[in-house]
Design an enzyme around this catalytic site. Structure first.
Site, PDB file in Angstrom:
ATOM      1  N   LYS A 171      -8.448  30.723  -9.375  1.00 33.78           N
ATOM      2  CA  LYS A 171      -8.352  29.327  -9.810  1.00 33.78           C
ATOM      3  C   LYS A 171      -9.539  29.030 -10.710  1.00 33.78           C
ATOM      4  CE  LYS A 171      -7.618  29.719  -5.646  1.00 33.78           C
ATOM      5  NZ  LYS A 171      -7.927  29.778  -4.222  1.00 33.78           N
ATOM      6  N   GLY A 218     -19.063  34.211   3.568  1.00 35.90           N
ATOM      7  CA  GLY A 218     -18.268  34.074   2.345  1.00 35.90           C
ATOM      8  C   GLY A 218     -18.817  32.945   1.484  1.00 35.90           C
ATOM      9  N   ASP A 233     -17.458  31.219  -0.735  1.00 40.74           N
ATOM     10  CA  ASP A 233     -16.551  30.062  -0.819  1.00 40.74           C
ATOM     11  C   ASP A 233     -16.811  29.109   0.355  1.00 40.74           C
ATOM     12  OD1 ASP A 233     -15.498  31.980   0.998  1.00 40.74           O
ATOM     13  OD2 ASP A 233     -13.405  31.522   0.493  1.00 40.74           O
TER      14      ASP A 233
HETATM   15  N1  LIG Z   1       5.623  25.480   1.663  1.00 41.79           N
HETATM   16  C1  LIG Z   1       4.758  26.192   2.375  1.00 41.79           C
HETATM   17  N2  LIG Z   1       5.165  26.818   3.474  1.00 41.79           N
HETATM   18  C2  LIG Z   1       4.311  27.547   4.182  1.00 41.79           C
HETATM   19  N3  LIG Z   1       3.038  27.700   3.880  1.00 41.79           N
HETATM   20  C3  LIG Z   1       2.581  27.094   2.809  1.00 41.79           C
HETATM   21  C4  LIG Z   1       3.395  26.317   1.985  1.00 41.79           C
HETATM   22  N4  LIG Z   1       2.644  25.854   0.972  1.00 41.79           N
HETATM   23  C5  LIG Z   1       1.422  26.331   1.174  1.00 41.79           C
HETATM   24  N5  LIG Z   1       1.375  27.072   2.278  1.00 41.79           N
HETATM   25  C6  LIG Z   1       0.201  27.696   2.854  1.00 41.79           C
HETATM   26  O1  LIG Z   1      -0.894  27.672   2.026  1.00 41.79           O
HETATM   27  C7  LIG Z   1      -1.665  28.826   2.338  1.00 41.79           C
HETATM   28  C8  LIG Z   1      -2.715  29.025   1.359  1.00 41.79           C
HETATM   29  O2  LIG Z   1      -2.203  29.239   0.098  1.00 41.79           O
HETATM   30  P1  LIG Z   1      -2.996  30.156  -0.895  1.00 41.79           P
HETATM   31  O3  LIG Z   1      -3.064  31.542  -0.356  1.00 41.79           O
HETATM   32  O4  LIG Z   1      -2.382  29.934  -2.221  1.00 41.79           O
HETATM   33  O5  LIG Z   1      -4.435  29.467  -0.776  1.00 41.79           O
HETATM   34  P2  LIG Z   1      -5.709  29.731  -1.557  1.00 41.79           P
HETATM   35  O6  LIG Z   1      -6.658  28.674  -1.123  1.00 41.79           O
HETATM   36  O7  LIG Z   1      -5.387  29.841  -3.013  1.00 41.79           O
HETATM   37  O8  LIG Z   1      -6.139  31.140  -0.987  1.00 41.79           O
HETATM   38  P3  LIG Z   1      -7.282  32.107  -1.536  1.00 41.79           P
HETATM   39  O9  LIG Z   1      -8.472  31.215  -1.821  1.00 41.79           O
HETATM   40  O10 LIG Z   1      -7.506  33.068  -0.447  1.00 41.79           O
HETATM   41  O11 LIG Z   1      -6.726  32.711  -2.801  1.00 41.79           O
HETATM   42  C9  LIG Z   1      -0.653  29.895   2.392  1.00 41.79           C
HETATM   43  O12 LIG Z   1      -1.150  31.003   3.102  1.00 41.79           O
HETATM   44  C10 LIG Z   1       0.397  29.153   3.150  1.00 41.79           C
HETATM   45  O13 LIG Z   1       0.113  29.270   4.501  1.00 41.79           O
HETATM   46  C1  LIG Z   2     -13.047  34.515   5.105  1.00 44.39           C
HETATM   47  C2  LIG Z   2     -12.788  34.501   3.628  1.00 44.39           C
HETATM   48  C3  LIG Z   2     -11.795  35.602   3.269  1.00 44.39           C
HETATM   49  C4  LIG Z   2     -12.159  33.138   3.276  1.00 44.39           C
HETATM   50  O1  LIG Z   2     -11.852  33.062   1.927  1.00 44.39           O
HETATM   51  C5  LIG Z   2     -14.101  34.665   2.818  1.00 44.39           C
HETATM   52  O2  LIG Z   2     -14.948  33.583   3.052  1.00 44.39           O
HETATM   53  C6  LIG Z   2     -14.820  35.956   3.137  1.00 44.39           C
HETATM   54  O3  LIG Z   2     -14.430  37.005   2.688  1.00 44.39           O
HETATM   55  N1  LIG Z   2     -15.921  35.861   3.931  1.00 44.39           N
HETATM   56  C7  LIG Z   2     -16.773  36.982   4.291  1.00 44.39           C
HETATM   57  C8  LIG Z   2     -16.940  37.095   5.767  1.00 44.39           C
HETATM   58  C9  LIG Z   2     -17.587  35.888   6.418  1.00 44.39           C
HETATM   59  O4  LIG Z   2     -17.580  34.775   5.879  1.00 44.39           O
HETATM   60  O5  LIG Z   2     -18.126  36.058   7.537  1.00 44.39           O
HETATM   61  K   LIG Z   3      -9.581  29.235  -0.338  1.00 43.57           K
END
Ligand SMILES: Nc1ncnc2c1ncn2[C@@H]1O[C@H](COP(=O)(O)OP(=O)(O)OP(=O)(O)O)[C@@H](O)[C@H]1O
Ligand SMILES: CC(C)(CO)[C@@H](O)C(=O)NCCC(=O)O
Ligand SMILES: [K+]
Length: 250
Positions: free
Chosen positions: A12, A99, A101
């Site tokens: 993102k 992490g 984030d």
């Molecule tokens: N319609 C839906 N039905 C079920 N789950 C959904 C739906 N919309 C979103 N989610 C949930 O949102 C979660 C997170 O989405 P996504 O993996 O895109 O998040 P993210 O914050 O971009 O993750 P990362 O930071 O790890 O890339 C998915 O694992 C799913 O559980």
């Molecule tokens: C747990 C996730 C995957 C969530 O995005 C990330 O924060 C991560 O890889 N963390 C490292 C392990 C920790 O936070 O203890």
């Molecule tokens: K995230």
């Protein structure tokens, strides 16, 4: 400058001009590949010469992003979680292993609240992080996000994949796909409500911050006071930028 959040499912990014953030753009990544979609976007971002990246993805993806940014002549920074920084004290015995984030999102929430925070990020993983009124990180937890949770079950059994959508009326499920979807939903809600209850008792938190790709999906089902904010990681990157380079980072 470019602010980039490289998670385990998606990349993102937003642009930051010192005052406003451009709308978020997203590309999924798969099989360790950034995909050509991002390269196309990058070429349109040539007015950005600097990037700050929150990266928790595997090294292969991290390297691919680093190469793509280099190739576009964008100088990049890759902060790690510090022991102390952005107003927070990190509780991890090995601070850089938290992490980034998680650290950035908690720092952004605390910078707004100025008091104890409970930050819940629902992404590929669901994470909970807490800090007290002084910004001392109390620790947190990591659980599978809703999709990996039901996928793991389907992979280890003869069960099908969970349904993609929740039914509009939330009752008990009467088919397997909905039953798996409902199980993932209740698992996530249970974890979050229980974590918030502890945050209320231990730290006096009045609401939980909810962020991540799953926040919009989950929020209607959660029975706790929430503050939704999809920008916590990005705003944590801005705080990092301001702390390391002052108010004129561009
Ligand atoms: N319609 C839906 N039905 C079920 N789950 C959904 C739906 N919309 C979103 N989610 C949930 O949102 C979660 C997170 O989405 P996504 O993996 O895109 O998040 P993210 O914050 O971009 O993750 P990362 O930071 O790890 O890339 C998915 O694992 C799913 O559980
Ligand atoms: C747990 C996730 C995957 C969530 O995005 C990330 O924060 C991560 O890889 N963390 C490292 C392990 C920790 O936070 O203890
Ligand atoms: K995230």
């Amino acid at each position: 400058m470019l602010l980039i959040d490289l998670g385990n499912s998606r990349l993102k990014w937003r642009q930051w001009d010192g005052q406003t953030l451009s709308p978020v753009e997203t590309v999924p990544h798969q099989d360790g590949q950034l995909g050509s979609a991002f390269a196309v976007h990058l070429s349109a971002l040539s007015n950005s010469h600097k990037a700050s990246v929150s990266c928790v993805a595997r090294p292969q993806l991290r390297d691919a992003l680093e190469r793509a940014l280099d190739h576009a002549d964008i100088e990049s920074e890759w902060p790690a979680s510090p022991a102390h920084g952005l107003g927070l004290s990190n509780s991890y015995s090995q601070p850089e292993r938290l992490g980034v984030d998680r650290f950035l999102a908690l720092a952004a929430a605390y910078s707004v609240a100025g008091s104890a925070c409970c930050v819940i990020d629902v992404g590929t993983a669901t994470t909970v992080d807490l800090c007290d009124d002084q910004g001392i990180h109390q620790g947190g937890l990591i659980a599978p996000g809703p999709v990996p949770l039901s996928q793991a079950l389907s992979q280890q059994t003869a069960l099908p994949r969970a349904a993609d959508q929740m039914p509009s009326q939330l009752g008990w499920a009467t088919n397997t796909e909905q039953a798996l979807q409902l199980g993932a939903l209740h698992t996530a809600c249970g974890l979050i409500e229980r974590s918030f209850k502890l945050a209320q008792i231990q730290l006096g938190c009045e609401y939980a911050w909810l962020t991540g790709g799953g926040a919009a999906w989950l929020a209607p089902y959660l029975d706790i006071p929430l503050k939704r904010d999809d920008d916590l990681v990005f705003r944590g990157l801005i705080l990092h930028q301001q702390e390391t380079h002052g108010l004129d980072p561009l």
